[in-house]
Design a protein around this motif. Structure first.
Motif: not given
Length: 285
Positions: A64-67, A155-160, A217-220
Motif C-alpha cells: 500500500s501507499h498513500p499515493m 515539492t508538489t508531490v510532497d504536498m500531496f 511512485l514519487p518518481q512516476y
C-alpha cells in the motif's frame, strides 16, 4: 483619403512585420520538431514505470501507499502549464478559460483549491484574478530538462504526501497537430487509474515490492509532470507556428490592398496634375 507618403509608409512597415512573422514561423517549426522528439523519447520511460507500478498494485500482495489511496477531498491542487511568451494564438487563453470555468463549478471558495503554475502568462493572469498560487516557475527553456522542474515537481508531490492537497490535477495543452491542441485535464494524484498498463515482462523485486513502490511512485508522479511539460511545449510551438503563418498571410493580403490603394492614389494624382496643366495651357491661349 490617405496621402501617398502615408500609404507608402504603411506598406514598408507591413513588409517589415511580414519578415518578422515569417522568421518566427520558421523558428517555431524548428523548435516544434525538437519538442516532438523530446516528448516521444520520454514516453517509453513513463510507460515502463507505470507498468511496474501497475504490476505491483495488481500482484495481490499486501502493499500500500498513500499515493494509491483516495481520501476525503478538502483541498484540490491544480498544476497548470502555460507559456512564458505570447504570440501563440489561443494557446494560453483557451487553457486558462477552461480551468477557471472548471474551478467555478467545483469550488465555492478559494480555500478549497490552490494552483501550481508554470509559465509567465499563466502566473500573471492568475495573479490578476486573485487566484491562490502556492508555487510558480517561469523562464523555462524551450527544450526543458528534468532538473529544471525537479524542485517544483518534487515539492508538489510532497504536498500531496503531507496532506496539503487531497487530490492533484494536471492541466495543459495536449499536442494533436500543429493546428490542433487539446486542453487536457489529467488526474495526477492519487494514482487510482492504472488500467491499460498490463505488464509485458515478469519482475522480481529486491529488497521488496513495498520498498520499490515507495521509491517509484514519487518518481512516476514527477515524470507525469515532466511529460506533460514536454507535450505542452510541443503544443506551444505548434500554436505559435500556426499563428505566425496566419499573421504572415494577413500581412501579404494587407500589402496587396495597400499597393492597390497606392497605385490608385498615384494615378489620381497624375491625372489631376495633367488636368491642371492642360487647363493652364488653355487659359494662356
Amino acid at each position: 483619403m490617405a496621402s501617398l507618403r502615408d500609404i507608402k509608409g504603411r506598406i514598408t512597415s507591413t513588409k517589415k512585420t511580414k519578415q518578422i512573422t515569417k522568421a518566427m514561423q520558421m523558428v517555431s517549426a524548428a523548435k516544434l520538431n525538437r519538442a516532438q522528439n523530446n516528448a516521444q523519447s520520454f514516453l517509453p520511460y513513463t510507460e515502463k514505470i507505470r507498468e511496474v507500478v501497475a504490476s505491483i498494485a495488481a500482484s495481490g500482495t499486501q502493499v500500500s501507499h498513500p499515493m494509491l489511496e483516495e481520501r476525503p477531498v478538502k483541498k484540490t491542487g491544480y498544476v497548470v502549464i502555460t507559456s512564458d511568451r505570447g504570440l501563440a494564438g489561443g494557446y494560453n487563453a483557451s487553457l486558462i478559460r477552461s480551468l477557471t470555468e472548471t474551478i467555478k463549478q467545483r469550488h465555492s471558495s478559494t480555500d478549497e483549491f490552490a494552483i501550481v503554475v508554470m509559465g509567465r502568462v499563466g502566473r500573471d493572469l492568475f495573479k490578476k484574478r486573485n487566484l491562490p498560487i502556492v508555487q510558480e516557475i517561469v523562464g523555462l527553456a524551450d527544450q526543458p530538462e528534468f532538473h529544471e522542474i525537479k524542485t517544483i515537481a518534487k515539492t508538489t508531490v510532497d504536498m500531496f504526501a503531507d496532506g496539503v492537497f487531497d487530490e492533484l490535477y494536471l492541466w495543459y495543452n495536449h499536442f494533436v497537430s500543429p493546428i490542433t491542441q487539446e486542453v487536457t485535464e489529467k488526474k495526477l494524484l492519487p494514482l487510482t487509474d492504472l488500467s491499460g498498463a498490463a505488464a509485458t515482462s515478469s519482475y522480481e523485486y529486491e529488497p521488496s515490492e513495498q520498498a520499490i513502490l515507495e521509491r517509484l511512485l514519487p518518481q512516476y508522479a514527477e515524470s507525469l509532470i515532466f511529460g506533460a511539460l514536454l507535450d505542452a511545449k510541443a503544443s506551444e510551438f505548434g500554436a505559435r507556428m500556426t499563428a505566425m503563418s496566419a499573421a504572415t498571410d494577413n500581412a501579404t493580403s494587407l500589402i496587396d490592398e495597400l499597393t492597390l490603394s497606392y497605385n490608385r492614389a498615384r494615378q489620381a494624382a497624375i491625372t489631376q496634375e495633367i488636368t491642371e496643366i492642360v487647363g493652364g495651357a488653355a487659359a494662356l491661349e
